[in-house]
Design a protein around this motif. Sequence first.
Motif, PDB file in Angstrom:
ATOM      1  N   SER A  59      50.125  36.097  -1.206  1.00  0.00           N
ATOM      2  CA  SER A  59      49.763  37.506  -1.114  1.00  0.00           C
ATOM      3  C   SER A  59      48.246  37.700  -1.105  1.00  0.00           C
ATOM      4  N   LEU A  60      47.763  38.468  -0.124  1.00  0.00           N
ATOM      5  CA  LEU A  60      46.337  38.785  -0.070  1.00  0.00           C
ATOM      6  C   LEU A  60      45.907  39.577  -1.304  1.00  0.00           C
ATOM      7  N   GLY A  61      46.764  40.473  -1.738  1.00  0.00           N
ATOM      8  CA  GLY A  61      46.447  41.273  -2.923  1.00  0.00           C
ATOM      9  C   GLY A  61      46.268  40.417  -4.162  1.00  0.00           C
ATOM     10  N   THR A  62      47.155  39.443  -4.344  1.00  0.00           N
ATOM     11  CA  THR A  62      47.059  38.543  -5.494  1.00  0.00           C
ATOM     12  C   THR A  62      45.780  37.723  -5.417  1.00  0.00           C
ATOM     13  N   TYR A  63      45.462  37.222  -4.233  1.00  0.00           N
ATOM     14  CA  TYR A  63      44.241  36.429  -4.049  1.00  0.00           C
ATOM     15  C   TYR A  63      43.009  37.246  -4.436  1.00  0.00           C
ATOM     16  N   HIS A  64      42.877  38.438  -3.852  1.00  0.00           N
ATOM     17  CA  HIS A  64      41.693  39.258  -4.117  1.00  0.00           C
ATOM     18  C   HIS A  64      41.614  39.691  -5.573  1.00  0.00           C
ATOM     19  N   LYS A  65      42.749  40.049  -6.152  1.00  0.00           N
ATOM     20  CA  LYS A  65      42.775  40.455  -7.557  1.00  0.00           C
ATOM     21  C   LYS A  65      42.327  39.306  -8.456  1.00  0.00           C
ATOM     22  N   CYS A  66      42.879  38.125  -8.214  1.00  0.00           N
ATOM     23  CA  CYS A  66      42.577  36.981  -9.080  1.00  0.00           C
ATOM     24  C   CYS A  66      41.127  36.527  -8.949  1.00  0.00           C
TER      25      CYS A  66
END
Length: 135
Positions: A59-66
């Motif tokens: 997930s792009l969202g998970t990558y950016h969040k982390c």
Amino acid sequence: MSQTKDIINFFAHVIKDNRLHPSHISIYVALFQCWSMNRFQSPFRVYRGEVMRLGKVKSLGTYHKCIKELHLAGFNMYSPSYDPYIGSLVDIVDFEESGSSVHKAFREQKLSVQKESLFSAPEFHEVELYFNERD
């Protein structure tokens, strides 16, 4: 040898920090692997697709969040380029060189970036205009 200490210190901090989840650890280990492939140069360039593949994050969202939360927590210095061909700059933080007071301050703050509200209630004349135009 210093690199071995870096990863060991990271895991020692992860054990103490309840805000970090497996996805954070996965992204950090992927960044560490990229750092080793770049012969431990600091800072080094990373590409989102490569980090996601190495960290097994889909997930792009998970990558950016982390990656943002790891930066906010003081585990790395992240400078996004917003250009997929250039890559972003990352620097792995050496816990022994940096002051413990800095990491104490990071430990006490929340990780998630506070989103500001972009919504504002419309004025009465704007609402009136909307309904008049609709009819």
